[in-house]
Write a protein that holds these residues in place. Structure first.
Motif, PDB file in Angstrom:
ATOM      1  N   ILE A   1       5.509   7.805   0.769  1.00 44.26           N
ATOM      2  CA  ILE A   1       5.947   8.878  -0.121  1.00 44.26           C
ATOM      3  C   ILE A   1       6.270  10.122   0.710  1.00 44.26           C
ATOM      4  O   ILE A   1       5.505  10.491   1.595  1.00 44.26           O
ATOM      5  N   TYR A   2       7.398  10.755   0.408  1.00 39.36           N
ATOM      6  CA  TYR A   2       7.751  11.990   1.129  1.00 39.36           C
ATOM      7  C   TYR A   2       8.144  13.128   0.196  1.00 39.36           C
ATOM      8  O   TYR A   2       8.485  14.217   0.645  1.00 39.36           O
ATOM      9  N   GLY A   3       8.046  12.916  -1.109  1.00 38.81           N
ATOM     10  CA  GLY A   3       8.326  13.996  -2.056  1.00 38.81           C
ATOM     11  C   GLY A   3       8.018  13.559  -3.474  1.00 38.81           C
ATOM     12  O   GLY A   3       8.117  12.380  -3.789  1.00 38.81           O
ATOM     13  N   ALA A   4       7.605  14.513  -4.323  1.00 39.73           N
ATOM     14  CA  ALA A   4       7.332  14.191  -5.726  1.00 39.73           C
ATOM     15  C   ALA A   4       7.325  15.466  -6.554  1.00 39.73           C
ATOM     16  O   ALA A   4       6.950  16.533  -6.056  1.00 39.73           O
TER      17      ALA A   4
ATOM     18  N   GLY B   1       0.821  -1.194   0.000  1.00 41.72           N
ATOM     19  CA  GLY B   1       0.000   0.000   0.000  1.00 41.72           C
ATOM     20  C   GLY B   1       0.858   1.248   0.000  1.00 41.72           C
ATOM     21  O   GLY B   1       2.096   1.179  -0.018  1.00 41.72           O
ATOM     22  N   PHE B   2       0.196   2.378   0.013  1.00 36.47           N
ATOM     23  CA  PHE B   2       0.869   3.673   0.024  1.00 36.47           C
ATOM     24  C   PHE B   2       0.399   4.470   1.227  1.00 36.47           C
ATOM     25  O   PHE B   2      -0.748   4.342   1.659  1.00 36.47           O
ATOM     26  N   GLU B   3       1.292   5.308   1.738  1.00 33.31           N
ATOM     27  CA  GLU B   3       0.928   6.236   2.796  1.00 33.31           C
ATOM     28  C   GLU B   3       1.806   7.469   2.686  1.00 33.31           C
ATOM     29  O   GLU B   3       2.823   7.462   1.992  1.00 33.31           O
ATOM     30  N   TRP B   4       1.372   8.538   3.370  1.00 32.25           N
ATOM     31  CA  TRP B   4       2.139   9.773   3.414  1.00 32.25           C
ATOM     32  C   TRP B   4       1.601  10.637   4.524  1.00 32.25           C
ATOM     33  O   TRP B   4       0.490  10.431   5.028  1.00 32.25           O
ATOM     34  N   ASP B   5       2.388  11.597   4.911  1.00 37.78           N
ATOM     35  CA  ASP B   5       2.002  12.591   5.902  1.00 37.78           C
ATOM     36  C   ASP B   5       1.192  13.673   5.192  1.00 37.78           C
ATOM     37  O   ASP B   5       1.636  14.217   4.174  1.00 37.78           O
TER      38      ASP B   5
ATOM     39  N   ALA C   1       1.026  11.094  -7.396  1.00 39.91           N
ATOM     40  CA  ALA C   1       2.395  10.585  -7.499  1.00 39.91           C
ATOM     41  C   ALA C   1       2.466   9.067  -7.386  1.00 39.91           C
ATOM     42  O   ALA C   1       3.313   8.432  -8.028  1.00 39.91           O
ATOM     43  N   GLN C   2       1.563   8.460  -6.623  1.00 38.94           N
ATOM     44  CA  GLN C   2       1.618   7.006  -6.443  1.00 38.94           C
ATOM     45  C   GLN C   2       1.451   6.245  -7.760  1.00 38.94           C
ATOM     46  O   GLN C   2       1.911   5.117  -7.892  1.00 38.94           O
TER      47      GLN C   2
END
Length: 95
Positions: A75-78, A5-9, A27-28
């Motif tokens: 993810i922390y940047g894109a 899965g995906f996660e982010w702040d 972005a994902q």
């Protein structure tokens, strides 16, 4: 086999949208590009491994900065970065 899965702040996502114009939800999709490139972030000197995913999304090539924790891509940047596009085009022989 476990699904990833995906996660982010959420705050980091909002900052990224202001700075680079890319929401992490968009972005994902770089990870689903069959020709995506995954590269290690060798400049990062933190406690965990970090990576770049460079993939085609919509009309452009997005570079996503991420780490992998417990079967989750965080993810922390894109952004639409020229260097990422150049690497993508060279690796995929797009001229």
């Amino acid at each position: 086999m476990r699904k990833t899965g995906f996660e982010w702040d959420d705050e980091k996502d909002a900052e990224n949208q202001v700075k680079h114009g890319i929401p992490f939800a968009l972005a994902q999709y770089a990870f689903f590009d069959q020709r995506r490139i995954i590269a290690e972030d060798t400049n990062h000197s933190g406690r965990e491994e970090r990576f770049y995913c460079i993939g085609h999304v919509g009309e452009g090539v997005i570079t996503v900065r991420f780490t992998y924790r417990n079967h989750v891509i965080r993810i922390y940047g894109a952004g639409y970065w020229r260097k990422g596009r150049r690497i993508y085009e060279e690796q995929n022989k797009i001229y």
